[in-house]
Design a protein around this motif. Structure first.
Motif, PDB file in Angstrom:
ATOM      1  N   VAL A 123     -56.678 -40.824   7.125  1.00  0.00           N
ATOM      2  CA  VAL A 123     -56.966 -39.236   7.103  1.00  0.00           C
ATOM      3  C   VAL A 123     -57.947 -39.377   5.686  1.00  0.00           C
ATOM      4  O   VAL A 123     -57.897 -39.858   4.587  1.00  0.00           O
ATOM      5  CB  VAL A 123     -55.660 -38.622   6.548  1.00  0.00           C
ATOM      6  CG1 VAL A 123     -56.059 -37.065   6.579  1.00  0.00           C
ATOM      7  CG2 VAL A 123     -54.548 -38.849   7.376  1.00  0.00           C
ATOM      8  N   HIS A 175     -54.557 -46.720  12.866  1.00  0.00           N
ATOM      9  CA  HIS A 175     -55.027 -45.242  13.373  1.00  0.00           C
ATOM     10  C   HIS A 175     -54.399 -44.161  12.776  1.00  0.00           C
ATOM     11  O   HIS A 175     -55.162 -43.456  12.151  1.00  0.00           O
ATOM     12  CB  HIS A 175     -55.210 -45.654  14.723  1.00  0.00           C
ATOM     13  CG  HIS A 175     -55.494 -44.059  15.396  1.00  0.00           C
ATOM     14  ND1 HIS A 175     -56.631 -43.362  15.215  1.00  0.00           N
ATOM     15  CD2 HIS A 175     -54.843 -43.094  16.196  1.00  0.00           C
ATOM     16  CE1 HIS A 175     -56.686 -42.230  15.803  1.00  0.00           C
ATOM     17  NE2 HIS A 175     -55.808 -42.373  16.456  1.00  0.00           N
ATOM     18  N   HIS A 176     -53.007 -44.081  12.860  1.00  0.00           N
ATOM     19  CA  HIS A 176     -52.427 -42.899  12.393  1.00  0.00           C
ATOM     20  C   HIS A 176     -52.220 -42.728  10.959  1.00  0.00           C
ATOM     21  O   HIS A 176     -51.696 -41.925  10.530  1.00  0.00           O
ATOM     22  CB  HIS A 176     -51.061 -43.166  13.076  1.00  0.00           C
ATOM     23  CG  HIS A 176     -50.128 -44.372  12.853  1.00  0.00           C
ATOM     24  ND1 HIS A 176     -50.516 -45.451  13.714  1.00  0.00           N
ATOM     25  CD2 HIS A 176     -49.689 -44.934  11.894  1.00  0.00           C
ATOM     26  CE1 HIS A 176     -49.800 -46.342  13.619  1.00  0.00           C
ATOM     27  NE2 HIS A 176     -49.354 -46.130  12.223  1.00  0.00           N
ATOM     28  N   THR A 177     -53.005 -43.704  10.240  1.00  0.00           N
ATOM     29  CA  THR A 177     -52.918 -43.503   8.715  1.00  0.00           C
ATOM     30  C   THR A 177     -54.155 -42.961   8.164  1.00  0.00           C
ATOM     31  O   THR A 177     -54.336 -42.938   7.045  1.00  0.00           O
ATOM     32  CB  THR A 177     -52.173 -44.796   7.927  1.00  0.00           C
ATOM     33  OG1 THR A 177     -53.390 -45.861   8.206  1.00  0.00           O
ATOM     34  CG2 THR A 177     -51.075 -45.455   8.399  1.00  0.00           C
ATOM     35  N   VAL A 225     -58.772 -35.937   9.800  1.00  0.00           N
ATOM     36  CA  VAL A 225     -58.184 -36.984  10.596  1.00  0.00           C
ATOM     37  C   VAL A 225     -58.757 -37.585  11.663  1.00  0.00           C
ATOM     38  O   VAL A 225     -59.767 -36.910  12.454  1.00  0.00           O
ATOM     39  CB  VAL A 225     -57.026 -36.033  11.480  1.00  0.00           C
ATOM     40  CG1 VAL A 225     -56.016 -36.815  12.458  1.00  0.00           C
ATOM     41  CG2 VAL A 225     -56.261 -35.116  10.598  1.00  0.00           C
ATOM     42  N   CYS A 226     -58.700 -38.899  11.552  1.00  0.00           N
ATOM     43  CA  CYS A 226     -59.139 -39.691  12.763  1.00  0.00           C
ATOM     44  C   CYS A 226     -58.468 -39.392  14.145  1.00  0.00           C
ATOM     45  O   CYS A 226     -57.405 -39.888  14.344  1.00  0.00           O
ATOM     46  CB  CYS A 226     -59.208 -41.164  12.447  1.00  0.00           C
ATOM     47  SG  CYS A 226     -59.744 -42.279  13.557  1.00  0.00           S
ATOM     48  N   ASN A 227     -59.288 -39.045  14.934  1.00  0.00           N
ATOM     49  CA  ASN A 227     -58.738 -38.840  16.154  1.00  0.00           C
ATOM     50  C   ASN A 227     -59.315 -39.528  17.556  1.00  0.00           C
ATOM     51  O   ASN A 227     -59.136 -39.338  18.446  1.00  0.00           O
ATOM     52  CB  ASN A 227     -58.727 -37.243  16.778  1.00  0.00           C
ATOM     53  CG  ASN A 227     -60.013 -36.898  16.988  1.00  0.00           C
ATOM     54  OD1 ASN A 227     -61.130 -37.816  17.018  1.00  0.00           O
ATOM     55  ND2 ASN A 227     -60.188 -35.673  17.368  1.00  0.00           N
ATOM     56  N   GLU A 228     -59.973 -41.071  16.871  1.00  0.00           N
ATOM     57  CA  GLU A 228     -60.436 -41.828  18.030  1.00  0.00           C
ATOM     58  C   GLU A 228     -59.436 -43.103  17.671  1.00  0.00           C
ATOM     59  O   GLU A 228     -59.420 -43.501  16.609  1.00  0.00           O
ATOM     60  CB  GLU A 228     -61.709 -42.123  18.055  1.00  0.00           C
ATOM     61  CG  GLU A 228     -62.307 -43.092  19.000  1.00  0.00           C
ATOM     62  CD  GLU A 228     -61.873 -42.904  20.272  1.00  0.00           C
ATOM     63  OE1 GLU A 228     -61.000 -43.260  21.007  1.00  0.00           O
ATOM     64  OE2 GLU A 228     -62.743 -42.089  20.845  1.00  0.00           O
ATOM     65  N   TYR A 229     -58.783 -43.653  18.669  1.00  0.00           N
ATOM     66  CA  TYR A 229     -57.812 -44.664  18.408  1.00  0.00           C
ATOM     67  C   TYR A 229     -58.533 -45.935  17.985  1.00  0.00           C
ATOM     68  O   TYR A 229     -59.637 -46.245  18.527  1.00  0.00           O
ATOM     69  CB  TYR A 229     -57.170 -45.189  19.783  1.00  0.00           C
ATOM     70  CG  TYR A 229     -56.441 -46.289  19.643  1.00  0.00           C
ATOM     71  CD1 TYR A 229     -55.221 -46.431  18.862  1.00  0.00           C
ATOM     72  CD2 TYR A 229     -56.864 -47.573  20.447  1.00  0.00           C
ATOM     73  CE1 TYR A 229     -54.485 -47.567  18.794  1.00  0.00           C
ATOM     74  CE2 TYR A 229     -56.253 -48.882  20.215  1.00  0.00           C
ATOM     75  CZ  TYR A 229     -55.116 -49.021  19.370  1.00  0.00           C
ATOM     76  OH  TYR A 229     -54.459 -50.017  18.991  1.00  0.00           O
ATOM     77  N   CYS A 230     -58.157 -46.530  16.842  1.00  0.00           N
ATOM     78  CA  CYS A 230     -59.101 -47.515  16.132  1.00  0.00           C
ATOM     79  C   CYS A 230     -58.180 -48.674  15.716  1.00  0.00           C
ATOM     80  O   CYS A 230     -58.331 -49.239  14.438  1.00  0.00           O
ATOM     81  CB  CYS A 230     -59.850 -46.912  14.802  1.00  0.00           C
ATOM     82  SG  CYS A 230     -58.744 -45.946  14.010  1.00  0.00           S
ATOM     83  N   GLY A 231     -57.031 -48.844  16.172  1.00  0.00           N
ATOM     84  CA  GLY A 231     -56.095 -49.915  16.126  1.00  0.00           C
ATOM     85  C   GLY A 231     -54.717 -49.657  15.415  1.00  0.00           C
ATOM     86  O   GLY A 231     -54.613 -48.374  15.383  1.00  0.00           O
ATOM     87  N   ILE A 232     -54.120 -50.542  14.756  1.00  0.00           N
ATOM     88  CA  ILE A 232     -52.574 -50.298  14.383  1.00  0.00           C
ATOM     89  C   ILE A 232     -52.597 -49.536  13.176  1.00  0.00           C
ATOM     90  O   ILE A 232     -51.363 -48.986  13.160  1.00  0.00           O
ATOM     91  CB  ILE A 232     -52.159 -51.819  14.273  1.00  0.00           C
ATOM     92  CG1 ILE A 232     -50.728 -51.465  13.944  1.00  0.00           C
ATOM     93  CG2 ILE A 232     -52.836 -52.438  13.243  1.00  0.00           C
ATOM     94  CD1 ILE A 232     -49.969 -51.266  15.197  1.00  0.00           C
TER      95      ILE A 232
END
Lengths: 566, 179
Positions: free
Chosen positions: B173, B169-171, B160-167
């Motif tokens: 994986v 980010h939450h997709t 899971v990406c857990n460093e905020y990386c833009g709009i």
């Protein structure tokens, strides 16, 4: 050099306020509360979106609101209030005029313009880069410009504070050493100068990068130096709110420090070792050597942790000694049972001390341990930790101090004191719970700054365990309760300023009345040498130590079950 | 007589310590030393220490190396996007690319074997958060981080990406299989 100013002696507290300093404290404190209000409104968006069952805002808006919430709370609210505290600890406690009031107003104007510019940049969109704004992700130039202006203003205010110390010394408004609380404020201010310089070193090139003047800022160098600003600014808070703890103990109980030497020595450790803070944000980063990580994250052998553990003993210890002197001597804890729990200034500070130590302190050391950091790096454990330090530690202490300042500085009778009595409990205890469940969710790996726990529509979605959803739901509930507690604080503060009954402002005189010399009494001479003066506090400290040791080794146990890494 | 007044005793630094304070300082100091040496101890005897092996890199350079491994060791593709599943022999070097907003390729390991995992980002900062194993490592653009890993459980793991990386980010994986 003739200064036309007046000094007023508050009939309720005996404190002496110089006219210029008083206006500046009021302006800075009121602006701080406005940013707290703004940050609190933004918190509603954050909390109701991360609460999985509600999931309120859409993604873009959520990241924007989260960016603004972080900046308004962690930077603008606390630093505006801290400037007011610095002026209070210099001009008011030392009973002298504030140095260069016009420059102090310039500092205030720069800070305000900077804070507004930065906020506008975020609300315009295109600057949803979070408070950390890691390059190469770029915000609008005005985002960085706002922060730089704010930092310059704050730096100027720090030098006004130092100037005021010089004025007091020269005008001989006190004799001997400065009070402990002023000493703590000096600590905060020295850390602030270091912090702001670090901010300038990294934000100015980033601003130039956003303008296209330079073409690269190294991402790892940015992270290293930015955290010397980002974390050290929280160390200003620690020094400031611990000063407030000592101040409130003195104001509420007439408590004197158990030993000046120990308390001042602990502040000195902060100055020497707190600045190494940038390191513990880089424990899971590439590039840094193991030796660098170990030496720096432990703030050089945990000397700063030692300092906090000392303050954690000496503040309640001072209260215990003062209470015992009043005759509350029965058993270990009569002094604590008979404390004024209905006085929000005291209850706020006490809830702050316990929460800061048990929740913020222990979790902070766990996170700051080189290998253990991999368990929680960038999970919601991190905001869980810093809400315990900055909200329970700093914000709640500032709230507690405000209840004292409403009649004293603002000269108003507090509206609705019945509600004020409950506010620290509602706000503080719901924040306790908020932090605990956030750390719980973080231990399960839930990421921070993440819009969608369910990964809807993603091909390789990860399904979080049910406990993670439960925890994040509880984060939502506790967050809403804390926001209500915060709203009550703002209602009482702003309401008292607007509609509270005006109180007698006290005598005004054209010259300051120096602090009378207190002769060392026999009590002072023998104080602290009598033996075991604060046994109740010592027992509390041991409870703290046992929790600390257990929690620390539980995490090592957890770490030992992970995949092998080398 | 209080913390908001100058100390009544001018020579306050000569003031004796109360035993409560002295005892507590001694206990706290010992505990601080224990915590300090615990980190060093774990480097000597613990199995979970983050590697510091790092090289400067560029997206082009890293992509080339990663592609060579993908070409050689892809065993199948998965999902509609035909993401390659790469299984290198134990002890081998494997590359994980983080970019907006995915991790590629999918990796396959054998339980109890050791691999050298190379990671970098093609653009912003990203986070490598291995779930449910819960190992979290920062991925910084421009830096190739080589972590030696030894999976101790088999199953399907997510990155899971857990460093905020833009709009998006939450997709972001990725996936790792351990056989």
């Amino acid at each position: 050099m003739s200064q036309t100013t007046t000094y007023r002696t508050c009939p309720r507290s005996g404190l002496q306020f110089e006219a210029n300093a008083e206006k500046l404290m009021t302006a800075n404190a009121v602006t701080a509360v406005v940013f707290l209000l703004l940050g609190g409104i933004l918190a509603i968006g954050v909390v109701l979106t991360r609460w999985p069952a509600v999931h309120w805002l859409e993604a873009g808006r959520f990241y924007q609101v989260l960016t603004a919430h972080g900046l308004d709370m962690l930077i603008f609210w606390v630093i505006f209030f801290e400037i007011a505290v610095l002026y209070f600890c210099s001009s008011t406690l030392l009973r002298c005029r504030l140095a260069t009031p016009k420059i102090a107003w310039l500092a205030f104007a720069l800070m305000l313009i900077g804070a507004v510019t930065n906020n506008v940049a975020v609300y315009q969109g295109g600057s949803s880069v979070m408070m950390t704004s890691y390059v190469p992700m770029m915000a609008a130039p005005s985002f960085y410009l706002g922060l730089i202006l704010f930092a310059v203003g704050a730096l100027i205010a720090c030098f006004v504070f130092f100037g005021t110390l010089v004025v007091a010394k020269r005008d001989q408004t006190y004799q001997g050493s400065v009070p402990l609380v002023t000493f703590g404020a000096i600590t905060a201010c020295i850390i602030a100068v270091f912090t702001i310089a670090s901010g300038a070193i990294i934000l100015i090139p980033t601003y130039l990068l956003s303008l296209g003047v330079i073409d690269r800022v190294d991402p790892l160098v940015y992270r290293t130096i930015w955290w010397a600003f980002g974390h050290s600014s929280q160390q200003i808070n620690v020094a400031a709110h611990i000063s407030i703890w000592y101040a409130v103990a003195a104001i509420t109980f007439g408590a004197k420090p158990m030993s000046e030497r120990v308390s001042r020595g602990a502040f000195l450790l902060y100055i020497l070792f707190l600045q190494l803070a940038s390191a513990h944000h880089l424990l899971s980063d590439p590039g840094m050597s193991t030796e660098w990580k170990i030496v720096n994250t432990s703030y050089f052998m945990y000397f700063a942790v030692l300092a906090s553990m000392i303050h954690g003993l000496t503040v309640p210890g001072a209260i215990e000694v003062a209470q015992r002197a009043k005759g509350y001597n029965k058993g270990l804890f009569e002094w604590l049972r008979k404390a004024p729990w209905g006085n929000p200034t005291f209850s706020g500070v006490f809830i702050s001390i316990i929460g800061f130590g048990f929740l913020g302190g222990i979790s902070g050391v766990m996170m700051g341990t080189e290998q253990l950091n991999m368990l929680i790096h960038n999970t919601v454990y991190v905001p869980g930790h810093f809400h315990a330090t900055v909200v329970i530690g700093t914000t709640l202490s500032f709230m507690a101090l405000t209840y004292f300042l409403i009649p004293v500085l603002f000269k108003r009778e507090m509206i609705n004191p019945g509600l004020a009595k409950w506010q620290p409990y509602l706000f503080g205890l719901s924040m306790y719970f908020f932090c605990l469940v956030m750390m719980g969710a973080g231990t399960l790996g839930v990421p921070r700054r993440h819009w969608d726990l369910s990964f809807s529509g993603v091909a390789m979605a990860y399904e979080w365990p049910g406990a993670a959803y439960l925890m994040m739901g509880l984060v939502g509930i506790a967050g809403v309760a804390a926001i209500i507690g915060g709203a009550i604080y703002i209602y009482i503060t702003v309401g008292s300023l607007l509609w509270g009954k005006r109180l007698d402002q006290g005598e005004r005189s054209p010259a300051p009345t120096p602090i009378p010399l207190t002769a060392p009494t026999a009590a002072v001479q023998t104080y602290g040498s009598t033996g075991f003066a604060a046994p109740g506090t010592f027992v509390l400290a041991l409870v703290f130590l046992v929790s600390f040791v257990l929690y620390y080794f539980i995490n090592w146990k957890y770490l030992s079950t992970l995949w092998g890494l080398s | 007589m209080s913390a908001i007044l100058p100390p009544a005793e001018r020579l306050w630094w000569k003031h004796p310590l109360d035993r409560v304070e002295g005892t507590w300082i001694a206990i706290a100091f010992v505990w601080c030393l224990v915590m300090f040496f615990m980190m060093i101890y774990w480097h000597a005897y613990g199995q979970q220490n983050l590697s510091t092996e790092t090289y400067k890199t560029t997206p082009e350079l890293f992509a080339k190396k990663a592609q060579a491994v993908i070409d050689k060791y892809t065993i199948r593709t998965e999902t509609d996007g035909h993401i390659p599943v790469v299984a290198v022999p134990p002890g081998g070097d494997v590359y994980l690319i983080a970019r907006l907003w995915n991790f590629s390729p999918i990796l396959e390991f054998e339980k109890g074997q050791t691999y050298r995992l190379h990671m970098t980002s093609m653009d912003y900062n990203h986070g490598f958060s291995l779930q449910p194993a819960n190992i979290n490592i920062q991925i910084v653009p421009g830096y190739e981080h080589v972590v030696t890993i030894t999976p101790n459980q088999s199953g399907t793991f997510s990155v899971v990406c857990n460093e905020y990386c833009g709009i998006g980010h939450h997709t972001m994986v990725g996936r790792i299989y351990v056989k």
